[in-house]
Design a protein around this motif. Sequence first.
Motif, mmCIF file in Angstrom:
data_model
loop_
_atom_site.group_PDB
_atom_site.id
_atom_site.type_symbol
_atom_site.label_atom_id
_atom_site.label_comp_id
_atom_site.label_asym_id
_atom_site.label_seq_id
_atom_site.Cartn_x
_atom_site.Cartn_y
_atom_site.Cartn_z
ATOM 1 N N ALA A 19 0.823 -1.212 0.000
ATOM 2 C CA ALA A 19 0.000 0.000 0.000
ATOM 3 C C ALA A 19 0.856 1.260 0.000
ATOM 4 C CB ALA A 19 -0.945 -0.013 1.202
ATOM 5 N N ARG A 20 1.970 1.249 0.725
ATOM 6 C CA ARG A 20 2.864 2.415 0.713
ATOM 7 C C ARG A 20 3.467 2.606 -0.678
ATOM 8 N NH1 ARG A 20 4.779 0.016 5.349
ATOM 9 N NH2 ARG A 20 6.870 -0.230 4.469
ATOM 10 N N ILE A 21 3.780 1.509 -1.326
ATOM 11 C CA ILE A 21 4.284 1.587 -2.700
ATOM 12 C C ILE A 21 3.227 2.213 -3.597
ATOM 13 C CG2 ILE A 21 4.979 0.225 -4.718
ATOM 14 C CD1 ILE A 21 6.236 -1.789 -2.655
ATOM 15 N N ALA A 52 -3.805 7.609 -10.821
ATOM 16 C CA ALA A 52 -3.287 7.789 -9.462
ATOM 17 C C ALA A 52 -4.416 7.695 -8.441
ATOM 18 C CB ALA A 52 -2.578 9.134 -9.353
ATOM 19 N N GLU A 53 -5.493 8.400 -8.712
ATOM 20 C CA GLU A 53 -6.632 8.390 -7.788
ATOM 21 C C GLU A 53 -7.239 7.001 -7.666
ATOM 22 O OE1 GLU A 53 -11.118 10.221 -7.340
ATOM 23 O OE2 GLU A 53 -9.722 11.231 -8.697
ATOM 24 N N SER A 54 -7.462 6.338 -8.777
ATOM 25 C CA SER A 54 -8.112 5.023 -8.723
ATOM 26 C C SER A 54 -7.241 3.980 -8.024
ATOM 27 C CB SER A 54 -8.514 4.553 -10.123
ATOM 28 O OG SER A 54 -7.384 4.260 -10.910
ATOM 29 N N HIS A 106 -8.323 2.105 -4.586
ATOM 30 C CA HIS A 106 -8.347 0.645 -4.555
ATOM 31 C C HIS A 106 -7.525 0.122 -3.374
ATOM 32 C CE1 HIS A 106 -7.160 -3.460 -5.754
ATOM 33 N NE2 HIS A 106 -8.412 -3.507 -6.189
ATOM 34 N N ALA A 107 -6.352 0.702 -3.160
ATOM 35 C CA ALA A 107 -5.506 0.272 -2.044
ATOM 36 C C ALA A 107 -6.180 0.545 -0.699
ATOM 37 C CB ALA A 107 -4.153 0.970 -2.120
ATOM 38 N N LEU A 108 -6.933 1.640 -0.606
ATOM 39 C CA LEU A 108 -7.639 1.957 0.637
ATOM 40 C C LEU A 108 -8.724 0.942 0.974
ATOM 41 C CD1 LEU A 108 -7.898 5.831 0.327
ATOM 42 C CD2 LEU A 108 -6.915 4.584 2.267
ATOM 43 N N THR A 122 -1.049 2.957 7.789
ATOM 44 C CA THR A 122 -0.906 2.926 6.332
ATOM 45 C C THR A 122 -2.140 3.517 5.658
ATOM 46 O OG1 THR A 122 0.567 1.017 6.438
ATOM 47 C CG2 THR A 122 -0.533 1.414 4.332
ATOM 48 N N ARG A 123 -3.299 3.263 6.220
ATOM 49 C CA ARG A 123 -4.530 3.842 5.689
ATOM 50 C C ARG A 123 -4.456 5.374 5.746
ATOM 51 N NH1 ARG A 123 -8.493 1.064 4.466
ATOM 52 N NH2 ARG A 123 -7.929 -0.674 5.799
ATOM 53 N N GLY A 124 -3.906 5.904 6.824
ATOM 54 C CA GLY A 124 -3.730 7.352 6.947
ATOM 55 C C GLY A 124 -2.742 7.902 5.932
ATOM 56 N N VAL A 125 -1.657 7.163 5.678
ATOM 57 C CA VAL A 125 -0.673 7.577 4.674
ATOM 58 C C VAL A 125 -1.333 7.632 3.299
ATOM 59 C CG1 VAL A 125 1.433 6.875 3.462
ATOM 60 C CG2 VAL A 125 1.335 6.749 5.967
#
Length: 101
Positions: A42-44, A61-63, A67-69, A78-81
Amino acid sequence: MSPSAEDLYERGLSLTNQRSFGDARAVLDEAAARASDPDLAARIVGTRAYVLTQLGERELAESTCRHALEDARISAHTRGVLAGQLGTIFMHAGALEDANR
């Protein structure tokens, strides 16, 4: 021995900070392909989303960030990042109301 996903991520992050976005994208793509840890993956994605924005691919970028969220396996940190990266994407697009959500 091949570099690990973490090593590639660090290299991609360094390239991003140097504003070498094309090179960063290639390294981050390779890091993503090797990442098995959900938080690292997710950080990647978050860093790659910033790179994509700089390369003019804001919608992708947005999508990818959204998706990762959706991944329930990632930590709150990580969710906050990722949420911060999504806000940055909106800010770069001038969508300030969306950035504040």
